[in-house]
Motif scaffolding. Sequence first.
Motif, mmCIF file in Angstrom:
data_model
loop_
_atom_site.group_PDB
_atom_site.id
_atom_site.type_symbol
_atom_site.label_atom_id
_atom_site.label_comp_id
_atom_site.label_asym_id
_atom_site.label_seq_id
_atom_site.Cartn_x
_atom_site.Cartn_y
_atom_site.Cartn_z
ATOM 1 N N PRO A 41 0.807 -1.224 0.000
ATOM 2 C CA PRO A 41 0.000 0.000 0.000
ATOM 3 C C PRO A 41 0.842 1.276 0.000
ATOM 4 O O PRO A 41 0.458 2.278 -0.591
ATOM 5 N N THR A 136 6.738 -5.115 10.463
ATOM 6 C CA THR A 136 5.765 -4.170 11.020
ATOM 7 C C THR A 136 4.848 -4.876 12.020
ATOM 8 O O THR A 136 4.566 -4.343 13.103
ATOM 9 N N ALA A 160 -1.518 -8.413 4.889
ATOM 10 C CA ALA A 160 -0.218 -9.025 5.167
ATOM 11 C C ALA A 160 0.234 -8.701 6.590
ATOM 12 O O ALA A 160 0.611 -9.599 7.351
ATOM 13 N N VAL A 161 0.168 -7.418 6.964
ATOM 14 C CA VAL A 161 0.568 -7.049 8.325
ATOM 15 C C VAL A 161 -0.342 -7.763 9.335
ATOM 16 O O VAL A 161 0.129 -8.372 10.307
ATOM 17 N N THR A 182 -12.930 -8.785 2.501
ATOM 18 C CA THR A 182 -14.043 -9.231 1.664
ATOM 19 C C THR A 182 -13.974 -10.742 1.404
ATOM 20 O O THR A 182 -12.992 -11.228 0.844
ATOM 21 N N ARG A 199 -15.907 -8.159 7.514
ATOM 22 C CA ARG A 199 -15.260 -6.882 7.210
ATOM 23 C C ARG A 199 -15.982 -5.678 7.783
ATOM 24 O O ARG A 199 -15.355 -4.817 8.383
ATOM 25 N N ALA A 215 -4.627 -2.698 12.007
ATOM 26 C CA ALA A 215 -3.742 -2.872 10.846
ATOM 27 C C ALA A 215 -4.275 -2.160 9.621
ATOM 28 O O ALA A 215 -3.501 -1.796 8.743
ATOM 29 N N VAL A 216 -5.601 -1.921 9.523
ATOM 30 C CA VAL A 216 -6.143 -1.318 8.276
ATOM 31 C C VAL A 216 -5.489 0.015 7.937
ATOM 32 O O VAL A 216 -4.981 0.157 6.798
ATOM 33 N N THR A 235 -1.180 1.347 12.233
ATOM 34 C CA THR A 235 -0.157 1.364 11.190
ATOM 35 C C THR A 235 -0.002 2.715 10.495
ATOM 36 O O THR A 235 0.810 2.850 9.585
ATOM 37 N N ARG A 236 -0.827 3.691 10.886
ATOM 38 C CA ARG A 236 -0.657 5.072 10.389
ATOM 39 C C ARG A 236 -1.008 6.018 11.530
ATOM 40 O O ARG A 236 -1.698 5.620 12.463
ATOM 41 N N VAL A 251 2.894 2.854 14.676
ATOM 42 C CA VAL A 251 3.973 1.951 14.296
ATOM 43 C C VAL A 251 4.627 2.489 13.033
ATOM 44 O O VAL A 251 3.938 2.778 12.054
ATOM 45 N N ILE A 253 7.743 1.345 10.624
ATOM 46 C CA ILE A 253 8.727 0.273 10.394
ATOM 47 C C ILE A 253 10.161 0.766 10.564
ATOM 48 O O ILE A 253 10.511 1.852 10.124
ATOM 49 N N GLY A 296 -10.959 -7.506 -2.075
ATOM 50 C CA GLY A 296 -11.125 -8.956 -2.183
ATOM 51 C C GLY A 296 -9.989 -9.649 -2.915
ATOM 52 O O GLY A 296 -10.155 -10.735 -3.454
ATOM 53 N N ARG A 297 -8.802 -9.075 -2.868
ATOM 54 C CA ARG A 297 -7.692 -9.681 -3.632
ATOM 55 C C ARG A 297 -7.100 -10.886 -2.907
ATOM 56 O O ARG A 297 -6.529 -11.758 -3.517
ATOM 57 N N LYS A 300 -1.048 -10.910 -1.611
ATOM 58 C CA LYS A 300 -0.247 -9.865 -2.235
ATOM 59 C C LYS A 300 -0.132 -10.039 -3.742
ATOM 60 O O LYS A 300 -0.137 -11.150 -4.254
HETATM 61 N N1 LIG Z 1 3.545 2.150 9.529
HETATM 62 C C1 LIG Z 1 4.250 1.268 8.878
HETATM 63 O O1 LIG Z 1 5.466 1.192 9.064
HETATM 64 C C2 LIG Z 1 3.542 0.320 7.922
HETATM 65 C C3 LIG Z 1 4.239 -0.760 7.378
HETATM 66 C C4 LIG Z 1 3.538 -1.645 6.541
HETATM 67 C C5 LIG Z 1 2.200 -1.412 6.263
HETATM 68 N N2 LIG Z 1 1.576 -0.325 6.780
HETATM 69 C C6 LIG Z 1 0.150 -0.069 6.519
HETATM 70 O O2 LIG Z 1 -0.573 -1.183 7.028
HETATM 71 C C7 LIG Z 1 -1.774 -1.341 6.282
HETATM 72 C C8 LIG Z 1 -1.883 -2.789 5.835
HETATM 73 O O3 LIG Z 1 -0.866 -3.043 4.883
HETATM 74 P P1 LIG Z 1 -0.757 -4.473 4.208
HETATM 75 O O4 LIG Z 1 0.369 -4.442 3.260
HETATM 76 O O5 LIG Z 1 -0.767 -5.502 5.246
HETATM 77 O O6 LIG Z 1 -2.138 -4.519 3.412
HETATM 78 P P2 LIG Z 1 -2.588 -5.553 2.303
HETATM 79 O O7 LIG Z 1 -1.915 -6.863 2.488
HETATM 80 O O8 LIG Z 1 -2.436 -4.879 1.001
HETATM 81 O O9 LIG Z 1 -4.106 -5.771 2.612
HETATM 82 C C9 LIG Z 1 -5.012 -4.750 2.873
HETATM 83 C C10 LIG Z 1 -6.198 -5.472 3.486
HETATM 84 O O10 LIG Z 1 -6.946 -4.580 4.274
HETATM 85 C C11 LIG Z 1 -8.301 -4.865 4.070
HETATM 86 N N3 LIG Z 1 -9.074 -3.649 4.271
HETATM 87 C C12 LIG Z 1 -8.924 -2.480 3.615
HETATM 88 N N4 LIG Z 1 -9.812 -1.580 4.079
HETATM 89 C C13 LIG Z 1 -10.523 -2.217 5.032
HETATM 90 C C14 LIG Z 1 -11.580 -1.834 5.867
HETATM 91 N N5 LIG Z 1 -12.087 -0.597 5.814
HETATM 92 N N6 LIG Z 1 -12.066 -2.731 6.744
HETATM 93 C C15 LIG Z 1 -11.563 -3.970 6.807
HETATM 94 N N7 LIG Z 1 -10.549 -4.421 6.021
HETATM 95 C C16 LIG Z 1 -10.046 -3.546 5.153
HETATM 96 C C17 LIG Z 1 -8.406 -5.342 2.649
HETATM 97 O O11 LIG Z 1 -9.527 -6.170 2.512
HETATM 98 P P3 LIG Z 1 -10.490 -6.049 1.236
HETATM 99 O O12 LIG Z 1 -9.961 -7.040 0.279
HETATM 100 O O13 LIG Z 1 -11.821 -6.376 1.762
HETATM 101 O O14 LIG Z 1 -10.404 -4.637 0.745
HETATM 102 C C18 LIG Z 1 -7.094 -6.107 2.489
HETATM 103 O O15 LIG Z 1 -7.247 -7.445 2.863
HETATM 104 C C19 LIG Z 1 -1.707 -0.339 5.145
HETATM 105 O O16 LIG Z 1 -2.447 0.810 5.514
HETATM 106 C C20 LIG Z 1 -0.235 -0.006 5.067
HETATM 107 O O17 LIG Z 1 0.008 1.264 4.510
HETATM 108 C C21 LIG Z 1 2.222 0.551 7.611
#
Ligand SMILES: NC(=O)c1ccc[n+]([C@@H]2O[C@H](COP(=O)([O-])OP(=O)(O)OC[C@H]3O[C@@H](n4cnc5c(N)ncnc54)[C@H](OP(=O)(O)O)[C@@H]3O)[C@@H](O)[C@H]2O)c1
Length: 306
Positions: A41, A136, A160-161, A182, A199, A215-216, A235-236, A251, A253, A296-297, A300
């Motif tokens: 993301p 993370t 993933a997180v 989803t 969800r 984590a969202v 995560t933000r 958090v 990273i 719903g993907r 990754k």
């Molecule tokens: N701060 C840091 O250092 C750091 C590091 C890594 C990641 N992050 C953040 O952590 C978050 C997760 O990253 P990721 O890579 O793990 O994501 P990801 O694997 O790309 O997956 C995102 C998931 O979140 C779900 N989602 C999105 N919006 C949602 C909602 N409103 N309610 C419930 N589920 C929802 C999606 O489900 P659907 O398929 O239903 O949409 C999808 O399964 C992101 O915001 C990313 O920017 C931050």
Amino acid sequence: MKTVVVTTAGGPDVLELVDRPDPVPGSGEVVVRMAAANVNPTDLAARQGMVARGLTIDGPPYVLGWDLAGEVVGVGGGVDGLDVGDRVVGMIPWYAAGGRYGAYAELVLVQADWLVDLPSGLDPVAAATIPLNALTAQQALDKLEMPAGASLLVTGACSAVGSFAVQLAVAHGVRVTGIAGTDDEEWVASLGVERVLPRDTDLAGVGTFKFVLDAVPLGAPVFGAVADGGAIAATRPVDADPGRGITQHRVLIRADREALRELVGRVASGSLRTRVAQTVPLSQAPEAHRLSERRGRQGKIVLVPG
Ligand SMILES: NC(=O)c1ccc[n+]([C@@H]2O[C@H](COP(=O)([O-])OP(=O)(O)OC[C@H]3O[C@@H](n4cnc5c(N)ncnc54)[C@H](OP(=O)(O)O)[C@@H]3O)[C@@H](O)[C@H]2O)c1
């Protein structure tokens, strides 16, 4: 060598495949022939010109991509423990690199100490999903300092997180409730949670948890699910103040080679699972971003050579 650059921030089609000179490793650096580069993301946001608060990058042009796996093809001076031909996995702390280089390239310039060995049985595509996300997850759990037996709510438990965090918490004896994405309840259930919620669950009605990993992240909507005096790791940045003695941790990273080695080892041994929805050739990076932006993907999207 081919690399994907962003010269103007915007939608997926701003990702442009160009030829650039092969990188030459400087002191402490290596060049890795990319076998897999994970789409995260943060890449989608950076493509649109959104950078993390308080951080800056050089450019445009800039090259996206934090996570990669591949083979070392060049070694700079002062590098110990890595040789041409080694299989590696690691993470470019992208802001530290100023966006000047990233994993979306055939040949990737990387600091040697951002990499660890890729165990022989571990597929590079799966491995590339580990660094940013598993670190993370681990660092978020560390902030919460939960004792075994504690109750934890994880939003985005399908991400993933979120998925790594659920598994690491369960392994630590924590009782986890996970919110799925989803049509993704089955995956979250398979990670060892006590309870899966769909969800769009109204979090005001799920009871209260001493600990929440957002984590969202959903931000203020999770406050209703946190007990007085509880703690949230998000995560933000979250601006709203939950009150009631609740602590919020942001958090962010940080590279940690030893922790990464351990997490990669756990995936290689099968005690930690990860998911890839689809691989996409580097030359089709815009399509990879379009797929990543879809609901719903279930796993990754990972770039591979081609
Ligand atoms: N701060 C840091 O250092 C750091 C590091 C890594 C990641 N992050 C953040 O952590 C978050 C997760 O990253 P990721 O890579 O793990 O994501 P990801 O694997 O790309 O997956 C995102 C998931 O979140 C779900 N989602 C999105 N919006 C949602 C909602 N409103 N309610 C419930 N589920 C929802 C999606 O489900 P659907 O398929 O239903 O949409 C999808 O399964 C992101 O915001 C990313 O920017 C931050």
